[in-house]
Design a protein around this motif. Sequence first.
Motif, PDB file in Angstrom:
ATOM      1  N   ILE A 163      -9.513   1.552  -2.661  1.00  0.00           N
ATOM      2  CA  ILE A 163      -8.392   1.721  -1.732  1.00  0.00           C
ATOM      3  C   ILE A 163      -7.309   0.705  -2.080  1.00  0.00           C
ATOM      4  CG2 ILE A 163      -7.702   1.588   0.696  1.00  0.00           C
ATOM      5  CD1 ILE A 163     -10.280   2.832   1.427  1.00  0.00           C
ATOM      6  N   ILE A 164      -6.103   1.217  -2.233  1.00  0.00           N
ATOM      7  CA  ILE A 164      -4.990   0.335  -2.594  1.00  0.00           C
ATOM      8  C   ILE A 164      -4.273  -0.108  -1.326  1.00  0.00           C
ATOM      9  CG2 ILE A 164      -2.937   0.079  -4.049  1.00  0.00           C
ATOM     10  CD1 ILE A 164      -4.799   1.270  -5.883  1.00  0.00           C
ATOM     11  N   LEU A 165      -4.044  -1.396  -1.248  1.00  0.00           N
ATOM     12  CA  LEU A 165      -3.265  -1.969  -0.137  1.00  0.00           C
ATOM     13  C   LEU A 165      -1.995  -2.581  -0.696  1.00  0.00           C
ATOM     14  CD1 LEU A 165      -5.941  -4.174   1.715  1.00  0.00           C
ATOM     15  CD2 LEU A 165      -5.313  -1.812   2.236  1.00  0.00           C
ATOM     16  N   SER A 166      -0.989  -2.680   0.164  1.00  0.00           N
ATOM     17  CA  SER A 166       0.172  -3.509  -0.158  1.00  0.00           C
ATOM     18  C   SER A 166       0.270  -4.518   0.981  1.00  0.00           C
ATOM     19  CB  SER A 166       1.433  -2.645  -0.246  1.00  0.00           C
ATOM     20  OG  SER A 166       1.899  -2.346   1.056  1.00  0.00           O
ATOM     21  N   PRO A 167       1.116  -5.529   0.857  1.00  0.00           N
ATOM     22  CA  PRO A 167       1.161  -6.527   1.939  1.00  0.00           C
ATOM     23  C   PRO A 167       1.787  -6.003   3.233  1.00  0.00           C
ATOM     24  CG  PRO A 167       2.188  -7.357  -0.083  1.00  0.00           C
ATOM     25  CD  PRO A 167       1.974  -5.891  -0.268  1.00  0.00           C
ATOM     26  N   LYS A 189     -19.814   4.400   2.940  1.00  0.00           N
ATOM     27  CA  LYS A 189     -19.904   3.010   3.374  1.00  0.00           C
ATOM     28  C   LYS A 189     -19.385   1.978   2.386  1.00  0.00           C
ATOM     29  CE  LYS A 189     -22.052   3.994   7.292  1.00  0.00           C
ATOM     30  NZ  LYS A 189     -21.299   3.938   8.551  1.00  0.00           N
ATOM     31  N   ARG A 190     -19.176   2.397   1.132  1.00  0.00           N
ATOM     32  CA  ARG A 190     -18.757   1.379   0.145  1.00  0.00           C
ATOM     33  C   ARG A 190     -17.339   1.618  -0.347  1.00  0.00           C
ATOM     34  NH1 ARG A 190     -22.104  -0.864  -4.677  1.00  0.00           N
ATOM     35  NH2 ARG A 190     -20.386  -2.301  -4.522  1.00  0.00           N
ATOM     36  N   PHE A 191     -16.532   0.587  -0.231  1.00  0.00           N
ATOM     37  CA  PHE A 191     -15.143   0.689  -0.657  1.00  0.00           C
ATOM     38  C   PHE A 191     -14.783  -0.542  -1.464  1.00  0.00           C
ATOM     39  CE2 PHE A 191     -15.705   2.754   3.394  1.00  0.00           C
ATOM     40  CZ  PHE A 191     -15.063   3.975   3.238  1.00  0.00           C
ATOM     41  N   ARG A 192     -13.968  -0.340  -2.479  1.00  0.00           N
ATOM     42  CA  ARG A 192     -13.411  -1.501  -3.153  1.00  0.00           C
ATOM     43  C   ARG A 192     -11.915  -1.540  -2.892  1.00  0.00           C
ATOM     44  NH1 ARG A 192     -15.901  -1.986  -9.008  1.00  0.00           N
ATOM     45  NH2 ARG A 192     -15.784   0.278  -8.906  1.00  0.00           N
ATOM     46  N   ILE A 193     -11.412  -2.740  -2.762  1.00  0.00           N
ATOM     47  CA  ILE A 193     -10.019  -2.914  -2.359  1.00  0.00           C
ATOM     48  C   ILE A 193      -9.218  -3.551  -3.494  1.00  0.00           C
ATOM     49  CG2 ILE A 193      -8.487  -4.062  -0.686  1.00  0.00           C
ATOM     50  CD1 ILE A 193     -10.344  -1.989   0.628  1.00  0.00           C
ATOM     51  N   LEU A 194      -8.073  -2.934  -3.752  1.00  0.00           N
ATOM     52  CA  LEU A 194      -7.150  -3.469  -4.754  1.00  0.00           C
ATOM     53  C   LEU A 194      -5.817  -3.710  -4.038  1.00  0.00           C
ATOM     54  CD1 LEU A 194      -6.516  -4.025  -7.760  1.00  0.00           C
ATOM     55  CD2 LEU A 194      -5.923  -1.626  -7.979  1.00  0.00           C
ATOM     56  N   VAL A 195      -5.304  -4.919  -4.133  1.00  0.00           N
ATOM     57  CA  VAL A 195      -4.050  -5.226  -3.439  1.00  0.00           C
ATOM     58  C   VAL A 195      -2.909  -5.222  -4.457  1.00  0.00           C
ATOM     59  CG1 VAL A 195      -2.940  -6.725  -1.756  1.00  0.00           C
ATOM     60  CG2 VAL A 195      -5.432  -6.718  -1.921  1.00  0.00           C
ATOM     61  N   ASN A 196      -1.931  -4.382  -4.196  1.00  0.00           N
ATOM     62  CA  ASN A 196      -0.795  -4.250  -5.117  1.00  0.00           C
ATOM     63  C   ASN A 196       0.440  -4.918  -4.518  1.00  0.00           C
ATOM     64  OD1 ASN A 196       0.786  -3.406  -7.302  1.00  0.00           O
ATOM     65  ND2 ASN A 196       1.063  -1.322  -6.501  1.00  0.00           N
ATOM     66  N   LEU A 197       1.402  -5.182  -5.369  1.00  0.00           N
ATOM     67  CA  LEU A 197       2.737  -5.634  -4.945  1.00  0.00           C
ATOM     68  C   LEU A 197       2.724  -7.012  -4.275  1.00  0.00           C
ATOM     69  CD1 LEU A 197       3.701  -2.145  -3.539  1.00  0.00           C
ATOM     70  CD2 LEU A 197       4.930  -3.244  -5.416  1.00  0.00           C
ATOM     71  N   VAL A 198       1.850  -7.875  -4.734  1.00  0.00           N
ATOM     72  CA  VAL A 198       1.810  -9.229  -4.150  1.00  0.00           C
ATOM     73  C   VAL A 198       2.395 -10.249  -5.123  1.00  0.00           C
ATOM     74  CG1 VAL A 198      -0.092  -8.953  -2.515  1.00  0.00           C
ATOM     75  CG2 VAL A 198      -0.601  -9.388  -4.928  1.00  0.00           C
ATOM     76  N   LYS A 199       2.694 -11.425  -4.561  1.00  0.00           N
ATOM     77  CA  LYS A 199       3.263 -12.500  -5.394  1.00  0.00           C
ATOM     78  C   LYS A 199       2.159 -13.240  -6.141  1.00  0.00           C
ATOM     79  CE  LYS A 199       5.703 -14.477  -1.975  1.00  0.00           C
ATOM     80  NZ  LYS A 199       5.786 -13.491  -0.886  1.00  0.00           N
TER      81      LYS A 199
END
Length: 289
Positions: A163-167, A189-199
């Motif tokens: 799952i992609i997140l942004s701030p 039940k299992r998710f991996r998180i990727l955070v995009n657009l961060v400093k």
Amino acid sequence: MARPSSSQKRKGVGGKAIKKPGVPPRVICITSGKGGVGKSNVVTNLAYALVKAGKKVLILDADLNLANVDILLGLSPRFNLHHVFLGEKTLAEVLVKGPGGMLILPASSGIMELAELTESQRLYFLEEMAEIGQKIDIMLIDTAAGINNNVVYFNIAAQERVIILSPEPTSLTDAYALIKVLSSRHDVKRFRILVNLVKSEKEALTVFRKLSVVADRFLDSMSLDYLGYVPYDDKLPKAVRAQRLVSDLHPEAASSKMFTKLSEKIITEKPELRADGNIKFFWQGLLDL
Ligand SMILES: Nc1ncnc2c1ncn2[C@@H]1O[C@H](COP(=O)(O)OP(=O)(O)O)[C@@H](O)[C@H]1O
Ligand SMILES: [Mg+2]
């Protein structure tokens, strides 16, 4: 759906794929609660990093509303899954080759038709997909954003989901809504998180923790793993405008280096593969839903 002849079938099979026989491909669904957080760019650049690392990769462009993987890659496929279901093309014939030899399956409206196939069409499609599955290591699925049925189905059927997140706060609330639906109604039940657009990584971890605190408190027996982050990078939108991949056009860019790192992590961090973890079961599962 008319069955194409075997000579038709031989044409256009994508890639001189060399792959260990018998190892089922991994199916990874890239998704998000909110649109515009970078799913398609993550999918295409990760695919590029993975092919550079010697993997055979297939992208399924499953965002019905905003299917744009081809545009990002500067391709203009003439056919899509719809033509396969019409019996006009084989699955192998609608596959297109992208940068580095990655394969793309343009889905378009064909995705909707999956639900309406006759039994023989289904079997034929599953056989063809299994054949393609033998030639690839990883299938990445670019889904739409949100919690509509299509998004939910792809997430359930895939073995792994990122799952992609942004701030932005809305990206967190929308991701939470998606995770809630998948975990409480569909037992995913299992998710991996990727955070995009961060400093920075620090910012990425802050965003990740915000989501995991709420998820831990309100959702049962669920695991959120931090996969990593992609920095905000000016070079990325510039590459988008040139219809090139940033990883291809600017391999030294901060985002490109991170896509390489993430691809290494994905290759080395093997998930526990389910017994039914192959592409035929993926489609079978999707069609059964
Ligand atoms: N890491 C990044 N740095 C800078 N801009 C980005 C980054 N990721 C995405 N973008 C910008 O956000 C836009 C939307 O990304 P896209 O991959 O199309 O999102 P989605 O598929 O989730 O709708 C891109 O066109 C690009 O301009
Ligand atoms: Mg997109």
